[in-house]
Motif scaffolding. Structure first.
Motif, PDB file in Angstrom:
ATOM      1  N   GLY A   1      13.438   4.951   5.130  1.00  0.00           N
ATOM      2  CA  GLY A   1      12.315   4.178   4.580  1.00  0.00           C
ATOM      3  C   GLY A   1      12.786   3.220   3.487  1.00  0.00           C
ATOM      4  N   ILE A   2      13.683   3.678   2.625  1.00  0.00           N
ATOM      5  CA  ILE A   2      14.194   2.830   1.543  1.00  0.00           C
ATOM      6  C   ILE A   2      14.955   1.637   2.140  1.00  0.00           C
ATOM      7  CG2 ILE A   2      15.905   2.771  -0.338  1.00  0.00           C
ATOM      8  CD1 ILE A   2      14.972   5.687  -0.980  1.00  0.00           C
ATOM      9  N   MET A   3      15.700   1.910   3.202  1.00  0.00           N
ATOM     10  CA  MET A   3      16.434   0.804   3.833  1.00  0.00           C
ATOM     11  C   MET A   3      15.490  -0.155   4.549  1.00  0.00           C
ATOM     12  SD  MET A   3      19.875   2.765   4.985  1.00  0.00           S
ATOM     13  CE  MET A   3      20.496   1.391   5.921  1.00  0.00           C
TER      14      MET A   3
ATOM     15  N   GLY B   1      18.312  15.039   6.614  1.00  0.00           N
ATOM     16  CA  GLY B   1      17.605  14.437   5.478  1.00  0.00           C
ATOM     17  C   GLY B   1      17.592  12.916   5.547  1.00  0.00           C
ATOM     18  N   GLN B   2      17.052  12.356   6.640  1.00  0.00           N
ATOM     19  CA  GLN B   2      17.151  10.904   6.834  1.00  0.00           C
ATOM     20  C   GLN B   2      15.866  10.139   6.540  1.00  0.00           C
ATOM     21  OE1 GLN B   2      20.005   9.430   7.551  1.00  0.00           O
ATOM     22  NE2 GLN B   2      21.191  11.262   7.920  1.00  0.00           N
ATOM     23  N   GLY B   3      14.699  10.821   6.543  1.00  0.00           N
ATOM     24  CA  GLY B   3      13.415  10.117   6.508  1.00  0.00           C
ATOM     25  C   GLY B   3      13.277   9.159   5.335  1.00  0.00           C
TER      26      GLY B   3
ATOM     27  N   VAL C   1      22.122   4.250   0.503  1.00  0.00           N
ATOM     28  CA  VAL C   1      21.030   3.932  -0.415  1.00  0.00           C
ATOM     29  C   VAL C   1      21.602   3.706  -1.822  1.00  0.00           C
ATOM     30  CG1 VAL C   1      19.023   4.955  -1.558  1.00  0.00           C
ATOM     31  CG2 VAL C   1      19.193   4.979   0.926  1.00  0.00           C
ATOM     32  N   LEU C   2      22.592   4.517  -2.220  1.00  0.00           N
ATOM     33  CA  LEU C   2      23.202   4.315  -3.545  1.00  0.00           C
ATOM     34  C   LEU C   2      23.919   2.964  -3.598  1.00  0.00           C
ATOM     35  CD1 LEU C   2      24.495   7.932  -4.201  1.00  0.00           C
ATOM     36  CD2 LEU C   2      22.625   6.780  -5.379  1.00  0.00           C
ATOM     37  N   GLU C   3      24.540   2.579  -2.500  1.00  0.00           N
ATOM     38  CA  GLU C   3      25.189   1.256  -2.477  1.00  0.00           C
ATOM     39  C   GLU C   3      24.143   0.154  -2.694  1.00  0.00           C
ATOM     40  OE1 GLU C   3      28.951   2.033   0.602  1.00  0.00           O
ATOM     41  OE2 GLU C   3      27.314   0.738   1.226  1.00  0.00           O
ATOM     42  N   LEU C   4      22.976   0.314  -2.060  1.00  0.00           N
ATOM     43  CA  LEU C   4      21.934  -0.707  -2.221  1.00  0.00           C
ATOM     44  C   LEU C   4      21.364  -0.669  -3.640  1.00  0.00           C
ATOM     45  CD1 LEU C   4      20.255  -0.256   1.266  1.00  0.00           C
ATOM     46  CD2 LEU C   4      21.488  -2.280   0.490  1.00  0.00           C
ATOM     47  N   TYR C   5      21.187   0.526  -4.204  1.00  0.00           N
ATOM     48  CA  TYR C   5      20.683   0.633  -5.580  1.00  0.00           C
ATOM     49  C   TYR C   5      21.659  -0.002  -6.576  1.00  0.00           C
ATOM     50  CZ  TYR C   5      16.802   3.828  -4.462  1.00  0.00           C
ATOM     51  OH  TYR C   5      15.637   4.379  -3.997  1.00  0.00           O
TER      52      TYR C   5
ATOM     53  N   ILE D   1       0.863  -1.182   0.000  1.00  0.00           N
ATOM     54  CA  ILE D   1       0.000   0.000   0.000  1.00  0.00           C
ATOM     55  C   ILE D   1       0.896   1.227   0.000  1.00  0.00           C
ATOM     56  CG2 ILE D   1      -1.934   1.170   1.152  1.00  0.00           C
ATOM     57  CD1 ILE D   1      -2.448  -1.812   0.330  1.00  0.00           C
ATOM     58  N   GLY D   2       0.855   1.999  -1.097  1.00  0.00           N
ATOM     59  CA  GLY D   2       1.644   3.227  -1.165  1.00  0.00           C
ATOM     60  C   GLY D   2       2.822   3.093  -2.112  1.00  0.00           C
ATOM     61  N   ALA D   3       2.891   4.000  -3.097  1.00  0.00           N
ATOM     62  CA  ALA D   3       3.990   3.983  -4.080  1.00  0.00           C
ATOM     63  C   ALA D   3       4.877   5.202  -3.897  1.00  0.00           C
ATOM     64  CB  ALA D   3       3.431   3.906  -5.499  1.00  0.00           C
ATOM     65  N   GLY D   4       5.214   5.494  -2.640  1.00  0.00           N
ATOM     66  CA  GLY D   4       6.276   6.466  -2.366  1.00  0.00           C
ATOM     67  C   GLY D   4       7.607   5.734  -2.497  1.00  0.00           C
ATOM     68  N   PRO D   5       8.708   6.359  -2.090  1.00  0.00           N
ATOM     69  CA  PRO D   5      10.006   5.697  -2.229  1.00  0.00           C
ATOM     70  C   PRO D   5      10.071   4.343  -1.519  1.00  0.00           C
ATOM     71  CG  PRO D   5      10.265   7.963  -1.428  1.00  0.00           C
ATOM     72  CD  PRO D   5       8.802   7.710  -1.519  1.00  0.00           C
ATOM     73  N   THR D   6       9.408   4.222  -0.352  1.00  0.00           N
ATOM     74  CA  THR D   6       9.482   2.958   0.398  1.00  0.00           C
ATOM     75  C   THR D   6       8.764   1.836  -0.359  1.00  0.00           C
ATOM     76  OG1 THR D   6       9.436   4.263   2.433  1.00  0.00           O
ATOM     77  CG2 THR D   6       9.053   1.916   2.662  1.00  0.00           C
ATOM     78  N   GLY D   7       7.524   2.086  -0.779  1.00  0.00           N
ATOM     79  CA  GLY D   7       6.738   1.051  -1.449  1.00  0.00           C
ATOM     80  C   GLY D   7       7.364   0.638  -2.780  1.00  0.00           C
ATOM     81  N   LEU D   8       7.859   1.627  -3.542  1.00  0.00           N
ATOM     82  CA  LEU D   8       8.451   1.316  -4.850  1.00  0.00           C
ATOM     83  C   LEU D   8       9.713   0.469  -4.683  1.00  0.00           C
ATOM     84  CD1 LEU D   8       7.983   4.849  -6.470  1.00  0.00           C
ATOM     85  CD2 LEU D   8       6.866   2.740  -7.236  1.00  0.00           C
TER      86      LEU D   8
END
Ligand SMILES: Cc1cc2nc3c(=O)[nH]c(=O)nc-3n(C[C@H](O)[C@H](O)[C@H](O)COP(=O)(O)OP(=O)(O)OC[C@H]3O[C@@H](n4cnc5c(N)ncnc54)[C@H](O)[C@@H]3O)c2cc1C
Length: 507
Positions: free
Chosen positions: A315-317, A309-311, A51-55, A9-16
């Motif tokens: 969420g992505i992590m 700027g951590q929020g 996050v870039l390392e994970l991407y 539920i939700g297609a923000g950065p976390t859901g995507l």
């Protein structure tokens, strides 16, 4: 009636991100969002190194780097006087392939994630809202509403994940409390282009600027290839009480109300305003991240002050972690730690009193330029700000700490970059895997073939020791690149079997 394994539920950065990682691991997903398109509102602009390392694991880091703007330096100004330029690229050098903060609007970031998902055959179902869900036995049944037609759709899934933001319905349904508070100061946020004559203005030189003026603070962040700037600032009641009551929860301020002050504080000539909003920040965390077959992640589970700027990054992590179905409790510990640190920073920057005064007037202008010359301090600051510091030591999937030195089970695998290549290349494989720096134990290769687990053997180099790795030890890596266990000796194969069977995990 439709069926899927995971309903997001939700297609923000976390859901995507969650949808991308689950798909990569062969899990069927369905992702819905009630918005027609990614929000154009100004929100996150900073993407951190972790996050870039994970991407990089899913070949997405280059796409983001192509669109983003690497922020290489930040300046500190106190009462109009320039005190320091802090070169950010120095801070993360040798720690990560991405030693900078990547500036990219959240809207563009979400579009990149959504396009990648679409290219894999998964479309975000937009204008579709979760109404509620019920859990029964081994599945959940969700009622979704298509906003355009008002029609209801029933969806069965094995799991439901609420990536549905701060007002999460899923959080409400799992009965989690959202503990925390709202900060007193009112913030404004404005994305602008400056007049051409102002390209020489020090506020528009492609670097970040943090300005303290009495109790006010103001941040300038360049993005969009340095052509636009994001202005974030606090508003003190004295300046506006004539026209607007700032004590109400949502004071109706217009850009014209703050424009004179922005000009006065930054000296910037504003050519075009792209967006403007005011907001009050909160820091809150849910008292649980999971109930039965439902999880929450991202802003649904924790919201932060904007300091650092951590929020979005947190969420992505969360999403990467959840994607290989770890217990959400692991992420709650780290989110609490981030909230604690950003809360301290935010309070120091915006409160009255002796200590905040000392930080603003003495530590920032005089202390920061000195201590940031020290390699150790630079690395520590970068490690925290970029989330490289995130660790799962003590989690039930991390082997107990032992005499391994600086790098322990639960830590991120440290980056070791040699002329011959780095040790992150094999990490594109999103699955359990083993790394050995030196010689592997005799039968390890057989165990790997038998269990279809990737083994990477890298010739030992003294640099591996410098980043904390141990010669000839066997590093068991989780699918999200964290170290699950470190093993040595002739019985490594049975230790690996014990590790998986005692935790009821499969590779
Ligand atoms: C001004 C500002 C600046 C910020 N700057 C930064 C920064 O520099 N760096 C950083 O890391 N973070 C920053 N943040 C925080 C960041 O924007 C959030 O942490 C991030 O958006 C969280 O992503 P999310 O996917 O968890 O939730 P969201 O982005 O809120 O996405 C939730 C999605 O769920 C959808 N939704 C909600 N309810 C339902 C429902 N019932 N059914 C279907 N869909 C639903 C919504 O439409 C939305 O698209 C900033 C925030 C603000 C406000």
């Amino acid at each position: 009636m439709s069926q899927t394994e995971v309903l997001i539920i939700g297609a923000g950065p976390t859901g995507l991100t969650l949808a991308l990682w689950l798909h990569k691991q062969g899990v069927a997903v369905r992702i819905i969002d009630y918005a027609e398109a990614p929000s154009k509102n100004s929100r996150a602009v900073a993407v951190h190194a972790r996050v870039l390392e994970l991407y990089h694991q899913i070949d997405l880091a280059d796409d983001l780097n192509g669109f983003g703007y690497p922020l290489l330096a930040s300046n500190i100004w106190i009462d109009g006087k320039h005190y320091a330029t802090v070169p950010l690229s120095d801070f993360g050098k040798k720690l990560t392939p991405y030693p900078y903060m990547l500036m990219l609007s959240q809207e563009d970031h979400e579009k990149i994630l959504e396009n990648r998902l679409r290219s894999l055959g998964i479309c975000v179902e937009r204008c579709t809202k979760l109404k509620h869900y019920v859990e029964h036995g081994s599945k959940i049944t969700a009622t979704l509403v298509r906003e355009t037609y008002g029609s209801e759709i029933i969806c069965d899934a094995s799991w439901i994940v609420g990536c549905d933001g701060a007002r999460s319905i899923v959080r409400h349904e799992i009965g989690a409390d959202f503990e925390g508070e709202t900060y007193e100061p009112l913030f404004y946020i404005a994305d602008i282009e400056a007049g051409s004559g102002d390209c020489y203005n020090p506020g528009f030189n492609g670097e970040a600027h943090i300005r303290m003026l009495g109790e006010k603070y103001n941040v300038i962040l360049p993005f969009c290839n340095g052509k636009r700037i994001r202005l974030i600032g606090t508003m003190v009641p004295e300046s506006y009480q004539q026209t607007v009551d700032l004590s109400t929860p949502n004071p109706q301020l217009k850009f014209e109300d703050v424009e004179p002050e922005i000009r006065a504080v930054t000296g910037i000539e504003i050519k075009k305003l792209h967006c403007f909003s005011t907001y009050r920040c909160h820091h809150r965390i849910a008292d649980k991240f999971r109930k039965g077959r439902a999880f929450i992640a991202g802003d649904a589970a924790h919201i932060h002050s904007p300091v650092g700027g951590q929020g979005m990054n947190t969420g992505i992590m969360d999403a990467v972690n959840l994607a290989w179905k770890l217990a959400a409790i692991e992420r709650r510990t780290f989110a609490l730690d981030v909230i604690g640190a950003t809360d301290q920073g935010f309070t120091m920057l915006t409160s009255k009193g002796f200590w905040p005064y000392l930080v603003r007037q003495w530590l920032l202008p005089y202390g920061v330029p000195i201590v940031t010359k020290l390699e150790y301090v630079k690395h520590q600051i970068f490690r925290r700000g970029s989330q490289l510091i995130c660790t799962y030591r003590g989690s039930h999937v991390s082997q107990a700490a032992s005499g391994w030195g600086a790098v322990q089970p639960g830590d991120r695998l440290p980056w070791a970059n040699l002329d011959s290549g780095d040790n992150f290349s094999s990490l594109r494989h999103i699955a359990w895997q083993l790394h050995v720096y030196g010689y592997p134990p005799a039968d390890l290769e057989k165990w790997c073939i038998l269990n279809d687990v990737l083994l990477t053997v890298i010739d030992w180099d003294p640099h591996h020791g410098k980043v904390g790795l141990k010669k000839h030890a066997v590093y068991l890596l989780r699918p999200d690149q964290y170290i699950a266990g470190i093993f040595e000796g002739p019985s490594v194969n049975s230790m690996l079997n014990d590790y998986f069977s005692s935790r009821e995990l499969t590779y």
